[in-house]
Write an enzyme that holds these catalytic residues in place. Structure first.
Site: not given
Ligand code: NAP
Ligand code: F7E
Length: 354
Positions: A127, A129, A151, A155
């Site tokens: 990520t 992050e 988080y 990672k």
């Molecule tokens: P997501 O929609 O939150 O999906 C995560 C999956 O992991 C869900 O199916 C969840 O199961 C499962 N999970 C969570 N905790 C678990 C645990 N303790 N044991 C078993 N399963 C568990 O996330 P995503 O957006 O698809 O992201 C996929 C991966 O990419 C993640 O590793 C995330 O950190 C990484 N990532 C995502 C983004 C992004 O912007 N989407 C960016 C950077 C990295 P449940 O459905 O049962 O909760």
């Molecule tokens: O927040 C701001 C908040 O929760 C984006 C995950 O997929 O991407 C994701 O993490 C931004 C942040 O995603 C609200 O402060 C404002 O700056 O949608 P988010 P995230 O934190 O960027 C990274 C790359 C991952 O790896 C993660 O798995 O939006 N923000 N107002 C808010 N965010 C939320 N959730 N809710 C608000 O009301």
């Protein structure tokens, strides 16, 4: 026919990746939580739940024995490790569970591959992050790492674990450093889907004021379906490596709100600043159904709620994906406006079906 394991197959990326691999003719084994609590709505919405080549299984990521047995039984060519507690906001509330769970899962899978199926290719969902997000630079594979959330810390550890198993044990372990990617399958705790679902509800006439945290932060937002293609390409490369996947553009949360409401036919103006900032309806856009009976100009539809601020904010995120473009031929193709439209239309359609 290749066999792949996707951990977290019921998540956003898991569902899109399952569809991609099934379309390519893979046998896909997707892991779910061991307690049976996983909701399969995303697999349902892509029409995959009963696909003859998709096999769902409960798996305890925190158990090395479970991962050893999994590799032994399936002998997969590829493992895509996507399961994780993926909310940055929640990681500030539950730092220990987040860090522990994420670290253990990656370590167990890599160790099982090392011991049981050493030729299996492993993808780690890294990520942006892991970067500090404090300056205006573009982040690439060589940028210094400085996570600013529990988080991100977790990672960072799985990033180095994967690199270490690659270098120490010759495991084909690759990392995608993924910038934000969104879709209609995104959970509503993330800001994009929170915004698009609210915009759809408001356009349909629900009396609702969308409460958000920091509107200034900028994110590099892409479409999840593009990113899972990048994950697959990363595992088809000649050598295991690390790749940034990003769109190379950033927009603020405020920009995303404007685009999402415009996709629902609503023009907005922002007024005030800081905790007092609000957005009001200014006009109804051409080409949409008449919304004047559902809401009125001057109506407040967005306000800031400091309860959504984070203890430490990763303020700016723009990725440099030129290595992925050069070596994998991958680039993000969906523009943010298009993505907003896809998400708002899906949310409107969901409301119409209710
Ligand atoms: P997501 O929609 O939150 O999906 C995560 C999956 O992991 C869900 O199916 C969840 O199961 C499962 N999970 C969570 N905790 C678990 C645990 N303790 N044991 C078993 N399963 C568990 O996330 P995503 O957006 O698809 O992201 C996929 C991966 O990419 C993640 O590793 C995330 O950190 C990484 N990532 C995502 C983004 C992004 O912007 N989407 C960016 C950077 C990295 P449940 O459905 O049962 O909760
Ligand atoms: O927040 C701001 C908040 O929760 C984006 C995950 O997929 O991407 C994701 O993490 C931004 C942040 O995603 C609200 O402060 C404002 O700056 O949608 P988010 P995230 O934190 O960027 C990274 C790359 C991952 O790896 C993660 O798995 O939006 N923000 N107002 C808010 N965010 C939320 N959730 N809710 C608000 O009301």
């Amino acid at each position: 026919m290749k066999t792949a394991v996707i951990t977290g197959v019921a998540g956003q990326d898991g569902a899109y990746l399952a569809r991609l691999l099934l379309d390519k003719g893979y046998q896909v084994h997707g892991t779910l939580r061991p307690d049976g609590s996983t909701d399969l709505w995303r697999l349902d919405s892509l029409g995959l739940r009963n696909h003859p080549h998709l096999h769902l299984l409960q798996h305890d990521l925190c158990s090395l024995a479970d991962s050893l047995a999994l590799m032994d039984r399936l002998q997969p060519q590829e493992v895509y490790h996507l399961a994780a507690q993926s909310s940055v906001a929640k990681s500030f509330e539950e730092p220990h569970a987040t860090v522990n769970g994420i670290q253990q899962a990656t370590l167990n899978l890599l160790e099982a591959i090392r011991q049981v199926t050493p030729t299996t290719r492993f993808f780690e969902a890294g990520t942006s992050e892991i970067f500090s997000h404090k300056d205006s630079a573009m982040y690439n594979e060589l940028t210094a790492l400085h996570p600013r959330s529990p988080y991100g810390l977790a990672k960072l550890s799985t990033y180095w674990t994967t690199v270490n198993y690659r270098e120490s044990f010759n495991v084909f372990g690759s990392v995608g450093i993924l910038f934000n990617h969104e879709s209609p399958l995104r959970d509503q705790r993330f800001v994009t889907r929170k915004i698009t679902s609210a915009a759809a509800c408001i356009a349909k006439g629900q009396e609702l004021v969308l409460e958000l945290g920091n509107l200034e932060v900028r994110r590099d937002w892409g479409f999840a379906a593009d990113y899972v293609e990048g994950m697959w390409r990363i595992l088809q490369a000649k050598q295991a490596d690390t790749f940034v996947l990003a769109t190379q553009n950033s927009q603020s949360v405020r920009d995303f709100v404007r685009l999402a409401f415009a996709s629902a036919g609503i023009g907005l103006a922002f007024q005030g600043c800081g905790e007092q900032e609000i957005a009001v309806v200014t006009d109804f856009l051409e080409g949409f159904p008449d919304l004047s009976s559902n809401l009125h100009t001057g109506q407040i539809v967005v306000r800031v709620n400091p309860g959504f601020y984070r203890p430490l904010e990763a303020g700016l995120a723009v990725g440099d994906a030129s290595k992925a473009k050069l070596q994998l031929g991958w680039q993000a193709t969906t523009k943010l406006q298009q993505l907003c439209q896809i998400m708002v239309e899906a949310d409107m359609a969901r409301l119409s079906r209710k």
